[in-house]
Design an enzyme around this catalytic site. Structure first.
Site, PDB file in Angstrom:
ATOM      1  N   HIS A 306      85.216  67.772  64.558  1.00 42.93           N
ATOM      2  CA  HIS A 306      84.357  68.925  64.268  1.00 42.93           C
ATOM      3  C   HIS A 306      84.093  68.981  62.783  1.00 42.93           C
ATOM      4  O   HIS A 306      84.988  68.701  61.987  1.00 42.93           O
ATOM      5  CB  HIS A 306      85.027  70.228  64.735  1.00 42.93           C
ATOM      6  CG  HIS A 306      84.062  71.350  64.884  1.00 42.93           C
ATOM      7  ND1 HIS A 306      83.629  72.091  63.821  1.00 42.93           N
ATOM      8  CD2 HIS A 306      83.423  71.828  65.981  1.00 42.93           C
ATOM      9  CE1 HIS A 306      82.762  72.989  64.257  1.00 42.93           C
ATOM     10  NE2 HIS A 306      82.611  72.856  65.551  1.00 42.93           N
ATOM     11  N   ASP A 363      84.036  71.597  73.255  1.00 47.37           N
ATOM     12  CA  ASP A 363      83.293  70.896  74.300  1.00 47.37           C
ATOM     13  C   ASP A 363      84.163  69.976  75.140  1.00 47.37           C
ATOM     14  O   ASP A 363      83.766  69.582  76.231  1.00 47.37           O
ATOM     15  CB  ASP A 363      82.146  70.097  73.670  1.00 47.37           C
ATOM     16  CG  ASP A 363      81.016  71.021  73.291  1.00 47.37           C
ATOM     17  OD1 ASP A 363      80.882  72.059  73.955  1.00 47.37           O
ATOM     18  OD2 ASP A 363      80.296  70.723  72.339  1.00 47.37           O
TER      19      ASP A 363
HETATM   20  N1  ACO Z   1      85.394  59.525  67.936  1.00 48.04           N
HETATM   21  C1  ACO Z   1      85.709  58.522  67.079  1.00 48.04           C
HETATM   22  N2  ACO Z   1      85.591  58.611  65.745  1.00 48.04           N
HETATM   23  C2  ACO Z   1      85.125  59.764  65.233  1.00 48.04           C
HETATM   24  C3  ACO Z   1      84.769  60.854  66.050  1.00 48.04           C
HETATM   25  C4  ACO Z   1      84.931  60.701  67.449  1.00 48.04           C
HETATM   26  N3  ACO Z   1      84.617  61.708  68.280  1.00 48.04           N
HETATM   27  N4  ACO Z   1      84.350  61.870  65.284  1.00 48.04           N
HETATM   28  C5  ACO Z   1      84.426  61.446  64.023  1.00 48.04           C
HETATM   29  N5  ACO Z   1      84.901  60.177  63.977  1.00 48.04           N
HETATM   30  C6  ACO Z   1      85.199  59.380  62.767  1.00 48.04           C
HETATM   31  C7  ACO Z   1      83.922  58.873  62.119  1.00 48.04           C
HETATM   32  O1  ACO Z   1      83.559  57.604  62.633  1.00 48.04           O
HETATM   33  C8  ACO Z   1      84.327  58.853  60.667  1.00 48.04           C
HETATM   34  O2  ACO Z   1      85.156  57.738  60.464  1.00 48.04           O
HETATM   35  P1  ACO Z   1      85.177  56.975  59.031  1.00 48.04           P
HETATM   36  O3  ACO Z   1      85.703  57.990  58.051  1.00 48.04           O
HETATM   37  O4  ACO Z   1      86.085  55.806  59.245  1.00 48.04           O
HETATM   38  O5  ACO Z   1      83.751  56.594  58.746  1.00 48.04           O
HETATM   39  C9  ACO Z   1      85.211  60.083  60.513  1.00 48.04           C
HETATM   40  O6  ACO Z   1      85.781  60.277  61.813  1.00 48.04           O
HETATM   41  C10 ACO Z   1      84.474  61.337  60.071  1.00 48.04           C
HETATM   42  O7  ACO Z   1      83.422  61.608  61.020  1.00 48.04           O
HETATM   43  P2  ACO Z   1      82.000  62.189  60.652  1.00 48.04           P
HETATM   44  O8  ACO Z   1      81.040  61.849  61.731  1.00 48.04           O
HETATM   45  O9  ACO Z   1      81.645  61.803  59.241  1.00 48.04           O
HETATM   46  O10 ACO Z   1      82.349  63.750  60.643  1.00 48.04           O
HETATM   47  P3  ACO Z   1      81.285  64.931  60.677  1.00 48.04           P
HETATM   48  O11 ACO Z   1      82.001  66.131  60.207  1.00 48.04           O
HETATM   49  O12 ACO Z   1      80.034  64.531  59.964  1.00 48.04           O
HETATM   50  O13 ACO Z   1      80.900  65.028  62.229  1.00 48.04           O
HETATM   51  C11 ACO Z   1      81.047  65.510  64.551  1.00 48.04           C
HETATM   52  C12 ACO Z   1      81.477  65.909  63.121  1.00 48.04           C
HETATM   53  C13 ACO Z   1      79.528  65.266  64.617  1.00 48.04           C
HETATM   54  C14 ACO Z   1      81.391  66.656  65.494  1.00 48.04           C
HETATM   55  C15 ACO Z   1      81.811  64.219  64.945  1.00 48.04           C
HETATM   56  O14 ACO Z   1      83.208  64.452  64.907  1.00 48.04           O
HETATM   57  C16 ACO Z   1      81.416  63.713  66.338  1.00 48.04           C
HETATM   58  O15 ACO Z   1      80.435  62.985  66.457  1.00 48.04           O
HETATM   59  N6  ACO Z   1      82.178  64.107  67.411  1.00 48.04           N
HETATM   60  C17 ACO Z   1      81.816  63.733  68.762  1.00 48.04           C
HETATM   61  C18 ACO Z   1      80.694  64.634  69.252  1.00 48.04           C
HETATM   62  C19 ACO Z   1      81.168  66.026  69.586  1.00 48.04           C
HETATM   63  O16 ACO Z   1      82.175  66.211  70.254  1.00 48.04           O
HETATM   64  N7  ACO Z   1      80.361  67.023  69.137  1.00 48.04           N
HETATM   65  C20 ACO Z   1      80.640  68.436  69.440  1.00 48.04           C
HETATM   66  C21 ACO Z   1      80.976  69.185  68.208  1.00 48.04           C
HETATM   67  S1  ACO Z   1      81.450  70.824  68.650  1.00 48.04           S
HETATM   68  C22 ACO Z   1      80.010  71.652  68.832  1.00 48.04           C
HETATM   69  O17 ACO Z   1      78.961  71.299  68.430  1.00 48.04           O
HETATM   70  C23 ACO Z   1      80.125  72.898  69.608  1.00 48.04           C
END
Ligand code: ACO
Length: 437
Positions: A306, A363
């Protein structure tokens, strides 16, 4: 007021330091460009506050979420969704007469114009319910055009807000009925908000739906937990679109579209699709974790991570408990639930997820719960939209109540070509390199 000094070249500028009621601090840069010619760059708005707001407070590091100061845990346990909607929009819990008027209005506005039913006939049965929902919500402006554009009139706003909150569940249920080819079921005036929705979704002319109190409670809780989440992608969209002074229906329609994406509200659908994929492909939990960690693999552990919560998502904690209650009552042996629980355990204990502070988010569990309630997977994001609607409305109202009122208009750092000559077609044909110089 405390100030911060910005030094650039030989110059410096004092910028005010603002502090919110919970000690959050921000540098006010509203006059930065005027005073210095400089702008700030913050791709993804990770450090940018777009407004002052008194609706929702989140402390992501400590897993705190409050609506108008009331902890989410208390609301989830004690409040109804409609009471929570009132709280978000008007800033206080309703007294008895306010509650009665609000409820009465919701009841009176639960049907949609009969002519609007024909809109559904134009959609193929395979249409995604989010596409139908956004279209129908925008179409409300055609049938209920009492909106204002220049000045904010509270009576008009009250009616628009209540109309939207009531009709969105009817539109959502009718989208489902349309997709399965069953006749629409009209709302019943003696049912509460969530029970009425379940009735419209699952009753049929041959079999009325008996509302199970546990299921009604779970739905009520799900909607409350989704009701607002300060300046997230869809809420910021509602504010930005609304800042052009377009009507509330159009602004909410834009919010619904923003919510649809898998990185935002669409994640609950993706969680179940991911679990189904794991099940049908017979993947082991270890394989899934390895795939999620592999940068070259597009597989992500949906429902994990998140932007704001870097400790745990308090909504996920509440829903996990609700999940466990329903699992023990109905679905103990369901394979996807088992996979989800194993995946959750593995993710929470894996170094990659721990290091990056990736915890199960709302979620991860909402998808499982919606599945237990009987909501089809492609309707999950619609459920999220029904829940988030009061928050969008509250934020839209707050923006219109705030002075000075400004249209939202970010800036950019241009990185394209400097000036180029227009190259006529003949020249481009004879010399493909000459695209412009
Ligand atoms: N699975 C695997 N790796 C992940 C995940 C995941 N679900 N989420 C983040 N990471 C990793 C990224 O690859 C990144 O790795 P790195 O540092 O080696 O490059 C690191 O964790 C940071 O992730 P970001 O995408 O930069 O974090 P950000 O804060 O921008 O994104 C987000 C947050 C979009 C929610 C992300 O965690 C994600 O895509 N999660 C899966 C989708 C999801 O569940 N969305 C619902 C959010 S809740 C809502 O909207 C109500």
């Amino acid at each position: 007021m405390e100030k911060i000094t910005l030094k650039y070249g030989d110059n410096s500028l004092e910028l005010p330091l603002l502090e919110g009621t919970q000690g959050e601090r921000a540098i006010d840069i509203s006059n930065l460009r005027y005073s210095t010619g400089l702008i700030t760059l913050d791709v993804g708005y990770q450090n940018t506050g777009s407004c002052l707001s008194s609706i929702t407070y989140i402390d992501g590091d400590n897993g705190i979420l409050r609506y108008r100061g009331i902890p989410i845990e208390e609301l989830a346990e004690k409040a109804t969704f409609t009471e929570t909607a009132f709280l978000l929009i008007y800033g206080h819990l309703p007294n008895e007469s306010e509650r009665a008027v609000f409820s009465q209005r919701l009841t009176e506005n639960s049907m949609i114009h009969e002519e609007m039913l024909r809109f559904f006939d134009g959609f193929p049965p395979s249409a995604h319910p989010m596409a139908m929902l956004s279209t129908m919500v925008n179409a409300l402006s055609v049938y209920y055009p009492s909106f204002f554009t220049e000045s904010f009139e509270s009576v008009t706003f009250d009616m628009m807000a209540v109309r939207l909150i009531s009709k969105i569940r009817t539109i959502a249920a009718y989208s489902y009925k349309h997709s399965i080819g069953e006749p629409y079921v009209y709302p019943k005036h003696d049912l509460r908000y969530c029970a009425n929705f379940l009735h419209m979704m699952f009753s049929s002319p041959v079999k009325p739906y008996q509302v199970d109190p546990d299921i009604e409670r779970a739905l009520n809780m799900l909607l409350i937990l989704h009701a607002d989440h300060e300046q997230n992608c869809s809420t910021s969209t509602v504010r930005l679109v609304g800042s052009s002074r377009v009507n509330l229906y159009a602004s909410i329609c834009a919010g619904i579209c923003a919510l649809w994406g898998p990185l935002h509200g669409g994640a609950n659908q993706r969680v179940i699709e991911m679990l189904e994929e794991i099940h049908t492909r017979g993947l082991s939990i270890e394989q899934c974790i390895a795939m999620a960690k592999d940068r070259n693999n597009p597989f992500r552990l949906y429902g994990f991570g998140h932007r704001i919560y870097k400790n745990y998502d308090p909504r996920a904690k509440i829903l996990k408990r609700m999940c466990e209650t329903l699992i023990s009552k109905y679905w103990y042996d369901e394979p996807l639930t088992k996979i989800a629980m194993e995946l959750e355990r593995a993710g929470l204990n894996d170094e990659y997820f721990i290091e990056r502070k990736l915890y199960p988010n709302v979620d991860f569990y909402s998808g499982l719960l919606y599945r237990m309630i009987g909501i089809p997977t492609d309707m999950f994001t619609v459920m999220f939209a029904i829940g988030r609607l009061p928050g969008w409305i509250a934020q839209w109202k707050e923006m219109h109540d705030t002075r000075p009122f400004k249209i939202g208009r970010p800036r950019q750092i241009y990185t394209g070509h400097t000036i180029r000559r227009y190259v006529p077609m003949e020249e481009r044909q004879s010399d493909p390199e000459a695209q412009g110089d």
